[in-house]
Design an enzyme around this catalytic site. Sequence first.
Site, short mmCIF file in Angstrom:
data_model
loop_
_atom_site.label_atom_id
_atom_site.label_comp_id
_atom_site.label_asym_id
_atom_site.label_seq_id
_atom_site.Cartn_x
_atom_site.Cartn_y
_atom_site.Cartn_z
CB SER A 160 75.37 3.70 47.55
OG SER A 160 76.30 2.62 47.71
CG ASP A 190 71.21 2.25 53.60
OD1 ASP A 190 71.63 3.49 54.09
OD2 ASP A 190 71.85 1.71 52.68
CG HIS A 211 75.31 3.77 52.80
ND1 HIS A 211 74.40 3.00 52.16
CD2 HIS A 211 76.04 3.63 51.51
CE1 HIS A 211 74.44 2.41 50.94
NE2 HIS A 211 75.74 3.17 50.58
#
Length: 295
Positions: A244, A146, A98
Amino acid sequence: MKSFALLVAFLAVASAEWIEIDWSQVRPIEDFDHYWARLPAELQFLRKLQPERRITNGQEATPGQFPYQIALLSTFGGGTGLCGGSVLTNNFILTAAHCVQNAMGGTAIMGAHNRINNEATQQRIAFGVNGINIHAGYTPTNIRNDIATVRLNSPITFNDRVQPVRIPAHGDNRQFAGLTGTVSGFGRTSDASQATSAVVMFTSNPIMTQADCLASWGNNANLIQAQNICMSGAGGRSACNGDSGGPLSVAEGGTLQVGIVSFGSAAGCSIGMPSVYVRVTHFLEWIQANSDHQH
């Protein structure tokens, strides 16, 4: 004069390789519309609950403490997204899907303690859209697979401040539950501010069993799969916005990366909910196939 001319030429080349960053255009990946577009309509309300967050209840790293830590800047039409990542090899880095989905390229910063400063230890290397390898099974709506690797435009130079991270060996099926996990990154620095951290921050908590993580997530436990690994949120310690794609590591025969920052509770990072990561051991074959990493 010849040697002087060569020196001047060398300095010109070196300075040309330095990538200047307009930090005013850099925001956590969670600030971008495309990050939220991945969620189905019934979950769009989570966007309004999203607080300004950071590596919560953590502390500043010492310079060089995490030589594999990357500040990953991905270029989008609406600005530059801040994520984390880790040095996999001298050509490839490891991050979350992402972080680079829809990116047009970007810059990876290695060897930074304070990413804002033009530190002599920093290596800033660009990557193009063709260097981005996102898992073919990445599903944004339920955050499956992911994971991504990125091939940089030129090789990383290893030194005492920039080193590849160790990942588990092929066939390693350990769960790591009970070990102390450490997550690091440049995420937001204050719940009261939009600012992200200029310096590397980190925090630690136990790695959870899958059963305990599922119990903690309750009604949303369907988001947690065998491909995920969870770190306890005890004491409000957690990864947050801007972290992230960064590494979750354990001290197991040295530092070993076992997770990639994927998601956390939309209700807040410091509320005690477990933070959720991509389980590296689940993707060892994929990592090898999508990089020049050899087990």
